[in-house]
Design a protein around this motif. Structure first.
Motif, mmCIF file in Angstrom:
data_model
loop_
_atom_site.group_PDB
_atom_site.id
_atom_site.type_symbol
_atom_site.label_atom_id
_atom_site.label_comp_id
_atom_site.label_asym_id
_atom_site.label_seq_id
_atom_site.Cartn_x
_atom_site.Cartn_y
_atom_site.Cartn_z
ATOM 1 N N CYS A 85 -8.649 3.383 4.377
ATOM 2 C CA CYS A 85 -7.595 2.737 3.661
ATOM 3 C C CYS A 85 -7.983 1.203 3.414
ATOM 4 N N SER B 293 1.162 1.708 2.659
ATOM 5 C CA SER B 293 1.503 2.627 3.681
ATOM 6 C C SER B 293 3.071 2.698 3.739
ATOM 7 N N GLY C 281 -3.191 2.909 0.795
ATOM 8 C CA GLY C 281 -3.143 3.245 2.436
ATOM 9 C C GLY C 281 -3.375 4.634 2.598
ATOM 10 N N THR C 282 -2.953 4.945 3.863
ATOM 11 C CA THR C 282 -3.136 6.433 4.112
ATOM 12 C C THR C 282 -1.919 7.367 4.017
ATOM 13 N N SER D 162 -1.267 6.272 10.834
ATOM 14 C CA SER D 162 -1.075 5.273 9.940
ATOM 15 C C SER D 162 -1.274 3.765 10.868
ATOM 16 N N SER E 8 -5.503 3.218 11.545
ATOM 17 C CA SER E 8 -5.873 2.948 10.234
ATOM 18 C C SER E 8 -5.456 1.688 9.896
ATOM 19 N N ASN E 9 -4.304 1.173 9.796
ATOM 20 C CA ASN E 9 -3.569 -0.019 9.183
ATOM 21 C C ASN E 9 -4.205 -1.109 10.065
ATOM 22 N N GLU F 248 -11.407 -3.058 3.056
ATOM 23 C CA GLU F 248 -11.359 -1.753 3.090
ATOM 24 C C GLU F 248 -11.835 -1.234 4.509
ATOM 25 N N LEU G 82 -10.686 6.255 -1.658
ATOM 26 C CA LEU G 82 -9.326 5.617 -1.754
ATOM 27 C C LEU G 82 -8.613 5.327 -2.923
#
Lengths: 339, 723
Positions: free
Chosen positions: B438, B456, B494-495, B502, B505-506, B547, B561
């Motif tokens: 992400c 997201s 985002g994912t 979420s 990753s975020n 990223e 992405l």
């Protein structure tokens, strides 16, 4: 949505004069009180009345207590009002059957007159597609071999196995209630036990009410001993669900011996279902667990399952037995006690 | 400092939601819209033979009727599992075929919503109908074995032979429908060649790519807006057919078009959790050590699409076993293609595994917690790959202590309380730790305010809040100084909000962005003096675009992405096996007469690495456990086998728990540090709460009654005699 006119009559007399018949016998015309059934079915297009005759402000509302336990209940009284009324709390079956029904929001608007006329939740009636003799006379009954887990095992016919979904009617039927009605032709009184008609060959006809006939009040007589009464409701979740089976029980006991028993069954029957033969059988007997179980067996002696709902027969028996034993275990209020 | 990582911060969007200021997709007003309404099939298999529009055309305000006779020119984008973004692999209006009951056969567009609905009702669709095969047991199902998904290690038959005790049983799970509070909807607005879609989404990037591909336009011409989602549960993670239909209709009619999908239509035009049939063989030596474990599943899907959740791939990694074998079969039926629903693989398959472990504990006459303890492992048994961390037994110990498990008397019916049969049960919960690449943009200025931007999603989970906490931590700010923008495909990619990925990753990417900002400003979060560092920096604001791709991602995954590639990695991987774990204990009370099952206590302890926010995490766990209660005892999408129709397509008869059903439910957190899973040390908590609940309850039902129910939901009729 189909266009319809909305009529605001100023009185019961005017309401029954202007109401347009809905076209299906026994529905009592397109009256609109709380709207919790009629609006729901209109959204599904199951009902398509040309007009609604609104009863807001027109129907009698409230409960009057007379001598000797007689009550006069205005048909416009909401379920919520009645559930909390001292007269109903004194016979807990009347109160419990109300507050165990529907949700708080529904009980705040649904009226007692309309509640008695609540339509079935049979999914084949409501889907507006399947064969349904109640919705489209002569089309057949898709429920008999279908998803019928929630439907009736008592009072069914080859034409229809839709259950009566309400709760309060099963309590009311214990108390020899009389309905006061008005129609274009004047007023009459109907014994509540005669109101609903088992499906037989004409399931579209659910009550003996005429198309323009309106329930205006309900009179009932609640004996003091009905303080020993319960509404035992079995359902898939603990609130806001229709009964799988229910038992309305009132007991007059002399020690452990039954002076008089009153019993009605809900959830499992096509109409509010009073089990008078079981009541007679119970009278004079010592109420033991075995007797309660036998009463349950007798109450469902004539039952017929349709596959998915076969379990309602043993469940119904046990619901009756549980209701009887729970009523027996109660400590009734002293007379004159009030809240 | 308050409100940083780990603190029990209240949702920063709570006030907006309570005040009605949070705008959900259908809340966006657009100028001069037309309204669409779907028409769905009333047969379960066959073909449309004709559409009589004459009556519908009499409705004032009708604009257009789309169907296979007047198609919208859409090209199928392809299913999620085949690299596309859509929930199903075919376009309903491509031809007259009807593949399931409730499939979209037409879309009516009119000047207002009532006219659209009325015209839809007046449309007469004629069919040639065939008998559908819509449920397990029907004739005409097409099983498709998927050997590539099967696992095998060791000699299973020999291992089963070596067992002192074994269970060889079948378990079934019912179809479930998400029934999020927020109904499905789509609003499409064209401005020249640019399209804006307001649609509830757990994957704005994917929706953008999918819609663009179906319409045959460039993705950069499409914008997906979904800032708040009123419940996703996986049901808003892939693109449904109606969204590109509305976009195409708006283009054709040169007006904005708005569609609300009704509750009933949501049961068939969207996805669901399909029924499964599972067989389990589990053997153990007398000391409880497992010898062999075999888990095979059969899952329903649509005729055209192969969709399975294959949960045995996860159950096979749970315990010691000398030999393991799994298999999965996709059973094609006349049904909608199923899709993700909270812990898609784990919810049905752990019900089977954890019921079987309990059954085996009975045979061994061993405490079920002790049996799990004896099979606790450091490396998964299929390939011997080590866990990054595994705190399963710590979870059992913490929740068991709170629950009072030490007083457990295994004798069936030993805990009766008057008219109530009482039972206790427990089960393991686990969920793979997954992440995906992400990007993020972090803006920070001299006033001490920061803004975090990422495509997201917040499904009600608290994503806005934990993202703000991560930035507050990384920049040395109070959380109320951070604003967060989510749910818009114009933001950095985002994912997908799925697979509990979420937060991990975020937070990982936000850490990178914040670290770089601190470096560029020459400071650290601990000692930042905002005004001074910006004065020294010589500029009033700074922005960093970062990223991140998790370990194990394909080469150049960051490039993906910008093509809406999903890129999820984690769980069982080559180098490490990464899972979050939990243990759930349930107490049930069952009326001895009428057999209703109530759940007075449900306790869970979970170990999921670093917890960003104790408050929102607790809500996630509790929500999962409560859904598990519904899954165990209530939820079932009732399909009429004769037609394939859903017969309880409303939230009155599709039963989910109400407050009265939910009594003492507790979620506890086992502290766990895991630096291997990702830089943020986060395992993800969105789904694990539901995983163990059904088996814990089923095991408690057995303890109370002696009746082993091997399906969910467990209802009154399963416990009542038929005599």
């Amino acid at each position: 949505m189909r266009p319809f006119s909305f009529q605001k009559p100023g009185s019961v007399e005017e309401a029954v004069a202007v109401v347009e018949p809905m076209g299906v016998a026994g529905q009592g015309g397109a009256f609109h009180a709380g709207g919790t059934t009629v609006i729901d079915l209109m959204k599904l297009h199951v009902l398509q009345p040309p007009s609604l005759t609104d009863l807001g402000g027109v129907l009698e509302r409230g409960i009057e207590e007379g001598e000797d336990g007689t009550l006069r209940v205005g048909a416009g009284t909401t379920m919520a009002e009645a559930a909390e009324h001292p007269a109903f709390l004194r016979a807990p079956v009347l109160s419990e059957a109300l507050w165990k029904a529907a949700s708080a929001q529904l009980r705040n608007v649904a009226t007692l007159g309309g509640n008695l006329l609540q339509r079935t939740r049979c999914p084949y009636f409501r889907d507006n597609v399947s064969a349904c003799n109640k919705r489209e006379p002569g089309s057949g009954c898709a429920a008999k071999d279908g998803i019928n887990r929630l439907l009736a095992v008592l009072g069914t016919s080859e034409s229809c196995i839709a259950n009566y979904p309400g709760d309060w009617a099963n309590a009311l039927i214990l108390f020899d209630a009389v309905l006061e009605t008005r129609s274009g032709g004047g007023g009459r009184e109907i014994a509540f036990g005669d109101l609903h008609v088992p499906p037989g060959e004409d399931p579209a006809r659910e009550t003996i009410l005429g198309d323009d006939e309106l329930i205006t009040a309900i009179r009932l007589s609640v004996p003091e001993w009905a303080s020993r009464s319960v509404y035992t409701k079995v359902r898939d979740r603990d609130s806001y669900a229709f009964a799988l089976t229910s038992a309305a029980v009132a007991l007059d006991l002399d020690g452990d011996t039954v002076r008089e028993a009153r019993l009605a069954i809900g959830g499992a029957a096509t109409v509010p279902w009073r089990a008078r033969e079981v009541e007679d059988w119970l009278a004079g007997r010592e109420l033991t667990e075995d007797v309660a179980v036998e009463a349950g067996r007798r109450a469902f002696a004539g039952a017929r399952g349709w596959g998915e709902n076969d379990f309602k027969i043993p469940l119904g028996r046990d619901t009756v037995a549980r209701g009887l034993m729970e009523a027996k275990a109660m400590t009734p209020r002293n007379s004159g006690d009030s809240q | 400092m308050t409100g940083r990582i780990g603190a029990a911060v209240s949702r920063i969007d709570a006030r907006k939601k309570v005040m009605g200021e949070a705008r959900y997709a259908a809340d966006f007003a657009v100028p001069n819209p037309l309204y669409a309404h779907l028409v769905t099939s009333t047969i379960g298999r066959g073909a449309i033979t004709g559409i009589d529009e004459s009556e519908a055309r009499t409705v004032p305000g009708l604009r257009e009727i789309f169907s296979h006779a007047n198609p919208l020119g859409l090209e199928p984008d392809g299913m999620f599992s085949t690299g596309g973004h859509a929930q199903q692999g075919w376009e309903p209006f491509a031809g007259p075929d009807v593949r399931f009951y409730g499939e979209t056969v037409a879309m009516v567009v009119a000047d207002d919503i009532l006219a659209a609905r009325e015209a839809a009702k007046r449309l007469r669709v004629a069919y040639s109908a065939e008998a559908p095969a819509a449920v397990f047991g029907a004739e005409g199902l097409e099983p498709e074995e998927l050997p590539d998904m099967a696992l095998s290690s060791g000699d299973l038959d020999a291992a089963m032979e070596a067992a002192a005790e074994r269970v060889e049983v079948e378990y079934d799970t019912a179809a479930n429908t998400h029934n999020a509070m927020e109904l499905f909807a789509t609003t499409a607005v064209w401005s020249g060649k640019d399209l804006t879609l307001y649609v509830p989404s757990q994957w704005v990037e994917g929706f953008r790519a999918g819609v663009a591909s179906e319409l045959g336009i460039a993705p950069e011409r499409v914008r997906i807006v979904s800032p708040y989602v009123g419940g996703g549960f996986g049901g808003k993670g892939s693109l449904y057919t109606f969204t590109p239909m509305v976009a195409a209709a708006a283009r054709r009619l040169n007006r904005p078009v708005k569609l609300y999908v009704t509750r009933e239509q949501g049961f068939t035009t969207a996805s669901y959790r399909a029924e499964t049939q599972q067989s389990v063989r589990l053997g153990a030596r007398a000391d409880g050590r497992f010898t062999g474990f075999e888990h095979k599943g059969r899952e329903l899907s649509s005729r055209p699409d192969t969709y399975v959740v294959n949960g045995a791939d996860k159950t096979a990694r749970m315990y010691h076993a000398d030999a393991v074998r799994t298999g999965v079969t996709c059973v094609h039926a006349d049904r909608q293609t199923p899709g993700f629903m909270r812990a898609p693989a784990e919810t049905p398959y752990y019900f089977a595994l954890e019921s079987a472990v309990d059954e085996l504990a009975r045979r061994l006459e061993m405490d079920p917690v002790e049996l799990r303890r004896r099979n606790d492992i450091d490396a998964e048994p299929v390939n011997g790959v080590p866990y990054t961390s595994r705190s399963l037994m710590e979870c059992y110990d913490m929740a068991g202590e709170a629950f009072g498990w030490r007083d457990y008397d295994p004798a069936v019916g030993s805990m009766r309380d008057g008219d109530w049969l009482v039972g206790w049960g427990c089960a393991t919960a686990a969920y793979p730790t997954q992440m995906a690449p992400c990007a993020v943009r972090v803006h920070f200025d001299r006033t001490g305010r920061a803004r975090v931007m990422v495509a997201s999603h917040d499904l009600g989970t608290g994503a806005y809040t934990v993202i703000a906490q991560a930035a507050a931590e990384g920049l040395g700010l109070e959380v109320d100084r951070v604003e967060v923008e989510l749910g818009d495909s114009r933001l950095p990619p985002g994912t997908i909000a799925g697979g509990s990925i979420s937060t991990a990753s975020n937070v990982s990417v936000i850490q990178i962005a914040c670290e770089r900002i601190m470096q560029r400003l020459g400071t650290t979060p601990e000692r930042i003096d905002v005004a001074a560092v910006f004065d020294a920096f010589g500029q009033g604001a700074i922005e960093e675009y970062a990223e991140w791709a998790p370990r194990g991602s394909r080469p150049n995954a960051r490039g993906g992405l910008y093509g809406a590639e999903v890129g999820i990695v984690g769980g069982p991987e080559e180098e490490y096996t990464a899972f979050a774990f939990g243990a759930e204990y349930a107490e049930v009370r069952i009326n001895r007469w009428t057999r209703e099952i109530r759940v007075p206590r449900l306790y869970g302890a979970f170990a999921a690495g670093r917890i960003m926010n104790e408050k929102t995490a607790t809500s996630q766990y509790l929500g999962g456990m409560i859904w598990g209660l519904g899954h165990a005892l209530q939820e079932k999408t009732e399909i009429d086998p004769r037609t394939g129709a859903v017969m309880n397509d409303n939230i009155s008869e599709y039963i989910v728990p109400v407050n009265a059903d939910v009594m003492d439910v507790r979620a506890m957190m086992v502290p766990e540090e895991d630096t291997l899973v990702n830089p943020a040390g986060i395992k993800g908590i969105g789904e694990i709460g539901i995983v163990g609940t059904a088996a814990a309850i089923a095991n408690a039902v057995h303890h109370a009654t002696g009746i082993r129910v091997r399906h969910v939901p467990i209802r009154v009729e399963d416990l009542i005699g038929t005599g």
